[in-house]
Design a protein around this motif. Structure first.
Motif, PDB file in Angstrom:
ATOM      1  N   MET A   1       0.788  -1.095   0.013  1.00 33.43           N
ATOM      2  CA  MET A   1      -0.015   0.003  -0.022  1.00 33.43           C
ATOM      3  C   MET A   1       0.857   1.515  -0.074  1.00 33.43           C
ATOM      4  SD  MET A   1      -2.929  -1.187  -0.353  1.00 33.43           S
ATOM      5  CE  MET A   1      -3.827   0.343  -0.268  1.00 33.43           C
ATOM      6  N   ALA A   2       0.409   2.175  -0.704  1.00 36.48           N
ATOM      7  CA  ALA A   2       1.010   3.541  -0.779  1.00 36.48           C
ATOM      8  C   ALA A   2      -0.210   4.303  -0.588  1.00 36.48           C
ATOM      9  CB  ALA A   2       1.731   4.023  -2.116  1.00 36.48           C
ATOM     10  N   GLU A   3       0.189   5.763  -0.636  1.00 32.28           N
ATOM     11  CA  GLU A   3      -0.759   6.856  -0.273  1.00 32.28           C
ATOM     12  C   GLU A   3      -1.905   6.654  -1.265  1.00 32.28           C
ATOM     13  OE1 GLU A   3       2.491   7.617  -1.235  1.00 32.28           O
ATOM     14  OE2 GLU A   3       3.258   8.454   0.494  1.00 32.28           O
ATOM     15  N   GLU A   4      -3.180   7.239  -0.804  1.00 35.19           N
ATOM     16  CA  GLU A   4      -4.236   7.513  -1.522  1.00 35.19           C
ATOM     17  C   GLU A   4      -4.656   6.137  -2.194  1.00 35.19           C
ATOM     18  OE1 GLU A   4      -3.189  10.890  -3.727  1.00 35.19           O
ATOM     19  OE2 GLU A   4      -3.373  12.312  -2.150  1.00 35.19           O
ATOM     20  N   GLY A   5      -4.566   5.111  -1.708  1.00 35.76           N
ATOM     21  CA  GLY A   5      -5.065   3.800  -2.241  1.00 35.76           C
ATOM     22  C   GLY A   5      -4.205   3.451  -3.619  1.00 35.76           C
ATOM     23  N   HIS A   6      -3.052   3.943  -3.762  1.00 32.86           N
ATOM     24  CA  HIS A   6      -2.146   3.686  -4.834  1.00 32.86           C
ATOM     25  C   HIS A   6      -1.282   2.413  -4.123  1.00 32.86           C
ATOM     26  CE1 HIS A   6      -3.532   7.046  -6.909  1.00 32.86           C
ATOM     27  NE2 HIS A   6      -2.397   7.199  -7.697  1.00 32.86           N
ATOM     28  N   TYR A   7      -0.763   1.939  -5.195  1.00 33.99           N
ATOM     29  CA  TYR A   7       0.291   0.720  -4.680  1.00 33.99           C
ATOM     30  C   TYR A   7       1.409   0.985  -5.263  1.00 33.99           C
ATOM     31  CZ  TYR A   7      -4.328  -2.217  -4.916  1.00 33.99           C
ATOM     32  OH  TYR A   7      -5.249  -2.644  -4.728  1.00 33.99           O
TER      33      TYR A   7
ATOM     34  N   ARG B   1       7.703   1.310  -8.588  1.00 36.66           N
ATOM     35  CA  ARG B   1       6.864   2.262  -9.071  1.00 36.66           C
ATOM     36  C   ARG B   1       5.712   2.519  -8.114  1.00 36.66           C
ATOM     37  NH1 ARG B   1       5.632   3.143 -15.277  1.00 36.66           N
ATOM     38  NH2 ARG B   1       3.978   4.804 -15.008  1.00 36.66           N
ATOM     39  N   VAL B   2       5.071   3.677  -8.076  1.00 34.05           N
ATOM     40  CA  VAL B   2       3.827   3.653  -7.398  1.00 34.05           C
ATOM     41  C   VAL B   2       2.664   4.073  -8.430  1.00 34.05           C
ATOM     42  CG1 VAL B   2       2.352   5.269  -5.844  1.00 34.05           C
ATOM     43  CG2 VAL B   2       4.649   4.857  -5.302  1.00 34.05           C
ATOM     44  N   LEU B   3       1.885   3.107  -8.437  1.00 34.77           N
ATOM     45  CA  LEU B   3       0.761   3.065  -9.560  1.00 34.77           C
ATOM     46  C   LEU B   3      -0.471   3.290  -9.233  1.00 34.77           C
ATOM     47  CD1 LEU B   3       2.244  -0.030 -11.783  1.00 34.77           C
ATOM     48  CD2 LEU B   3       2.430   2.578 -12.327  1.00 34.77           C
ATOM     49  N   PRO B   4      -1.594   3.713  -9.707  1.00 30.43           N
ATOM     50  CA  PRO B   4      -2.843   3.624  -9.499  1.00 30.43           C
ATOM     51  C   PRO B   4      -3.338   2.289  -9.234  1.00 30.43           C
ATOM     52  CG  PRO B   4      -2.537   4.882 -11.353  1.00 30.43           C
ATOM     53  CD  PRO B   4      -1.308   4.467 -11.012  1.00 30.43           C
TER      54      PRO B   4
ATOM     55  N   PRO C   1      -2.243  -2.531 -14.147  1.00 25.67           N
ATOM     56  CA  PRO C   1      -1.306  -3.871 -13.915  1.00 25.67           C
ATOM     57  C   PRO C   1       0.207  -3.487 -14.392  1.00 25.67           C
ATOM     58  CG  PRO C   1      -2.404  -3.856 -16.083  1.00 25.67           C
ATOM     59  CD  PRO C   1      -2.930  -2.677 -15.577  1.00 25.67           C
ATOM     60  N   PHE C   2       1.035  -3.934 -13.241  1.00 23.89           N
ATOM     61  CA  PHE C   2       2.429  -3.559 -13.557  1.00 23.89           C
ATOM     62  C   PHE C   2       3.051  -4.083 -14.724  1.00 23.89           C
ATOM     63  CE2 PHE C   2       3.577  -7.938 -11.833  1.00 23.89           C
ATOM     64  CZ  PHE C   2       4.635  -7.965 -12.620  1.00 23.89           C
ATOM     65  N   ALA C   3       2.704  -5.255 -15.315  1.00 28.02           N
ATOM     66  CA  ALA C   3       3.091  -5.754 -16.515  1.00 28.02           C
ATOM     67  C   ALA C   3       3.230  -4.685 -17.716  1.00 28.02           C
ATOM     68  CB  ALA C   3       2.583  -7.218 -16.863  1.00 28.02           C
ATOM     69  N   GLU C   4       2.026  -3.999 -17.642  1.00 26.35           N
ATOM     70  CA  GLU C   4       1.855  -3.284 -18.836  1.00 26.35           C
ATOM     71  C   GLU C   4       2.217  -1.702 -18.536  1.00 26.35           C
ATOM     72  OE1 GLU C   4       0.699  -4.052 -21.582  1.00 26.35           O
ATOM     73  OE2 GLU C   4       0.913  -2.008 -22.459  1.00 26.35           O
ATOM     74  N   ALA C   5       2.110  -1.414 -17.249  1.00 28.34           N
ATOM     75  CA  ALA C   5       2.400  -0.088 -17.022  1.00 28.34           C
ATOM     76  C   ALA C   5       3.987   0.174 -16.863  1.00 28.34           C
ATOM     77  CB  ALA C   5       1.626   0.391 -15.660  1.00 28.34           C
ATOM     78  N   MET C   6       4.512  -0.957 -16.575  1.00 28.16           N
ATOM     79  CA  MET C   6       5.985  -0.879 -16.350  1.00 28.16           C
ATOM     80  C   MET C   6       6.885  -1.705 -17.247  1.00 28.16           C
ATOM     81  SD  MET C   6       5.833  -1.356 -12.116  1.00 28.16           S
ATOM     82  CE  MET C   6       7.711  -1.212 -11.594  1.00 28.16           C
ATOM     83  N   LYS C   7       6.318  -1.820 -18.245  1.00 32.86           N
ATOM     84  CA  LYS C   7       6.869  -2.676 -19.460  1.00 32.86           C
ATOM     85  C   LYS C   7       8.237  -2.143 -19.734  1.00 32.86           C
ATOM     86  CE  LYS C   7       5.259  -4.961 -23.375  1.00 32.86           C
ATOM     87  NZ  LYS C   7       4.093  -5.035 -24.353  1.00 32.86           N
ATOM     88  N   GLU C   8       8.234  -0.897 -20.125  1.00 31.28           N
ATOM     89  CA  GLU C   8       9.570  -0.146 -20.460  1.00 31.28           C
ATOM     90  C   GLU C   8      10.466  -0.143 -19.384  1.00 31.28           C
ATOM     91  OE1 GLU C   8      10.588   0.716 -23.445  1.00 31.28           O
ATOM     92  OE2 GLU C   8       8.566  -0.525 -24.118  1.00 31.28           O
ATOM     93  N   ASP C   9       9.918   0.169 -18.026  1.00 31.79           N
ATOM     94  CA  ASP C   9      10.911   0.280 -17.066  1.00 31.79           C
ATOM     95  C   ASP C   9      11.694  -1.072 -16.570  1.00 31.79           C
ATOM     96  OD1 ASP C   9       9.458   2.618 -16.178  1.00 31.79           O
ATOM     97  OD2 ASP C   9       7.879   1.561 -15.082  1.00 31.79           O
ATOM     98  N   LEU C  10      11.085  -2.017 -17.080  1.00 28.94           N
ATOM     99  CA  LEU C  10      11.743  -3.414 -16.889  1.00 28.94           C
ATOM    100  C   LEU C  10      12.622  -3.518 -17.991  1.00 28.94           C
ATOM    101  CD1 LEU C  10       8.375  -5.398 -15.640  1.00 28.94           C
ATOM    102  CD2 LEU C  10      10.462  -4.595 -14.312  1.00 28.94           C
ATOM    103  N   LYS C  11      12.846  -2.733 -19.162  1.00 29.36           N
ATOM    104  CA  LYS C  11      13.835  -3.193 -19.934  1.00 29.36           C
ATOM    105  C   LYS C  11      15.098  -2.248 -19.689  1.00 29.36           C
ATOM    106  CE  LYS C  11      10.657  -4.028 -23.781  1.00 29.36           C
ATOM    107  NZ  LYS C  11       9.804  -3.138 -24.768  1.00 29.36           N
TER     108      LYS C  11
END
Lengths: 176, 429
Positions: free
Chosen positions: B229-235, B402-405, B409-419
């Motif tokens: 859990m992060a702030e404001e319901g984010h992960y 990363r903090v995401l809404p 899904p991390f796999a999509e939202a962080m696709k570039e971060d993981l390369k």
């Protein structure tokens, strides 16, 4: 840090962590059978699940969400959920989930998200861990994302598996 | 739980075993380049995948890795004289070049050509980054050279160490993909370790001790996502990549260097824990480099100069400090992140009996990794299918945080971060 040399005692790691000592490990069972409940949420998941239900399991129960309609979670109580067992008999969710240790949801589509919610609600009330397994074999990336998104709110652990062989591997590992 | 025969399949890596043959499909780290610092320097004994080898650097700077023992009478070539483009056995003067080819047998007439008939088994040894890499399989199955980012950034941006771990490789590697232990075992170090402390992400780690996990496959291995859990319901997401068979990266914290590991079998009861730190876009600061040398972060202190055995080891109970444990400085009483892991993994015994374990749902990263390893080893054995993780594309991965809404899904939202993105900073919190 402290001094670097210490005497070797009978309980020291130097003696205890050897291969020779490994044979003196207590050889009694260290766990009792778990009550695992595996729910296939759709036809694709059911097909994958029923391929392995005849294997020897430690009391795992395999259940399928039946019926042809989409489950509305707000209008469906636990025992209204159309659940069927491997022999085709109707099953009551409340009976199955009482006393369960772990619930595993298998899904190959996002169609029965409502059924997942009904099962998750009952598990949550009983503080039972839920694991979700999204079966992505043959699915596009976006279809897989939809399955994952459907299971995410309910699962404490979510796995995306590209081959159905992972189902028995996971259930064996979890002593289901 | 793992059946006995599967446990054996995954843990045994001698030549001819399914997992041993699989490891022989990859370039694996063999030595630190600093172990062979100059031409004609002393040779070094190396044991990998159950094979006793000798490494040396000849007069022309060529690296050799070959059978440790002279073909004549079985003398160890560790006693050899490294001179004039070869390693000479001191017993009767037989001499070998960097490929293992015998080039001189003084007792035989030179014209007889006898020495041409003598060749020690040899493996290629190449320098990429701070590491000397070898491929112990057949030449025909040799993959492209390694492209891991830690080994290909400029030297001032990277630091690599290795330590001897007295356990099978698999139980060590499984610790690298087990994100849930961090909130417990390493909780003290998150506050104090100079290579970890101060990151905003640490407070999420410490506040939420029940992360939720998502495990997804990629072509070369897995991404293991831990969500807190992060702030404001984010992960707050921390993503650990695992590339087959034994490469892992720890998700980054703030602007600290990124770090990770290779777990390489020495034999079935010992392995090398390779640990690296690098920053993708800047030089390591002198303070960071010194902290790594001093054993902070994923590194460790050593028993003696030149030794790769940790200063904290099973012979001194890992310098267990129960008072520091009571004071809350360490969770287990053992100092340092690396040795906190190693002490527990060695306590399992040289090869842990997985028929007795009781895994739970949060162990699904480990379960999936074993499944993929078994499948790949069997496919190689039965069909000759090369395993994943050999190609450059599979190796161009990064960990990320990363903090995401909540609905992303991390796999999509962080696709570039993981390369790997050359010249671009890591994605971190």
């Amino acid at each position: 840090m402290l001094e670097t040399t210490r005497p070797t005692l009978l309980s020291s790691c130097a003696k205890a962590a050897t291969a020779a000592e490994a044979r003196f490990r207590v050889d009694y069972p260290n766990s009792r059978a778990r009550a695992s409940r595996i729910f296939a949420l759709d036809a694709g998941a059911a097909e994958a699940m029923y391929a392995i239900t005849e294997d020897p399991w430690n009391g795992a129960h395999f259940l399928t969400v039946g019926g042809t309609g989409v489950v509305d979670p707000d209008a469906t109580s636990a025992d209204d959920l159309p659940l069927i067992g491997p022999d085709g008999a109707a099953i009551r969710l409340s009976q199955e989930i009482d006393g369960a240790d772990v619930v595993i949801l298998l899904a190959s589509t996002d169609r029965q998200i409502g059924a997942a919610e009904v099962i998750a609600r009952e598990a949550y009330m009983r503080k039972i861990m839920i694991a979700g397994l999204a079966l992505s074999n043959g699915l596009s990336g976006s279809a897989t994302d939809r399955v994952v998104a459907a299971l995410r709110p309910f699962a404490s652990v979510l796995v995306v598996a590209s081959d159905n062989d992972f189902i028995p591997a996971m259930l064996t590992a979890l002593r289901a | 739980m793992l059946r006995k025969e599967v446990n054996e399949l995954l843990t045994q890596t001698d030549v001819g075993t399914p997992m041993g043959e699989m490891f022989r499909q990859y370039w694996i780290p063999a030595l630190l380049a600093s172990e062979l610092p100059e031409d004609d320097c002393p040779p070094v004994r190396v044991k990998l995948l159950g094979e006793r080898l000798i490494a040396f650097r000849d007069s022309k700077g060529r690296y050799g890795l070959m059978d440790e023992f002279c073909a004549h009478r079985g003398v160890s070539l560790w006693f050899g004289r490294n001179e004039e483009d070869g390693l000479r056995c001191p017993y009767h003067g037989w001499k070998y070049d960097y490929t293992g080819q015998c080039i001189e047998v003084p007792s035989e007439p030179e014209e007889s050509g006898f020495c041409a008939k003598i060749k020690l088994k040899g493996y290629p040894l190449i320098k990429i980054g701070d590491v000397l890499w070898t491929h112990m399989g057949e030449k025909e199955s040799r993959p492209p050279e390694p492209t891991w980012e830690f080994a290909t950034v400029p030297p001032e941006q990277t630091f690599t160490s290795k330590r001897w771990q007295e356990s099978n490789w698999l139980q060590a590697m499984e610790g690298g993909i087990d994100s849930s232990h961090v909130s417990f075992l390493h909780s003290g170090s998150l506050k104090t370790d100079p290579l970890f402390r101060g990151a905003k992400g640490n407070k999420y780690n410490q506040a939420d001790k029940k992360p939720v996990f998502e495990v997804t496959e990629h072509d070369g291995g897995l991404y293991i996502g831990a969500r807190r859990m992060a702030e404001e319901g984010h992960y707050y997401w921390r993503i650990t990549p695992w590339v087959m068979p034994s490469f892992t990266m720890v998700p980054p914290r703030g602007d600290h260097p990124m770090h990770g590991h290779f777990w390489i079998p020495i034999d079935d009861e010992n392995c090398w824990a390779w640990s690296f730190d690098y920053h993708p876009v800047r030089a390591l600061t002198p303070e960071e480099r010194q902290a790594m040398i001093d054993g902070y972060g994923v590194h460790n202190q050593y028993e003696a100069p030149g030794s790769f055995r940790p200063r904290q080891n099973k012979d001194n109970d890992y310098l267990m400090d129960r008072e520091a444990q009571k004071r809350g400085e360490t969770y287990s009483g053992v100092w340092g992140i690396a040795m906190q892991d190693a002490s527990l993994q060695e306590s399992m015994g040289p090869i842990v009996d997985r028929t007795k374990e009781n895994l739970v749902s949060t162990d699904n990263g480990i379960i999936m990794a074993r499944h993929r390893l078994r499948k790949a080893a069997v496919a190689l054995r039965d069909k000759g299918t090369p395993p994943p993780g050999r190609s450059p594309e599979h190796q161009m991965v990064r960990s990320a945080a990363r903090v995401l809404p909540p609905d992303e899904p991390f796999a999509e939202a962080m696709k570039e971060d993981l390369k790997v993105r050359p010249g671009e900073k890591q994605t971190s919190v």
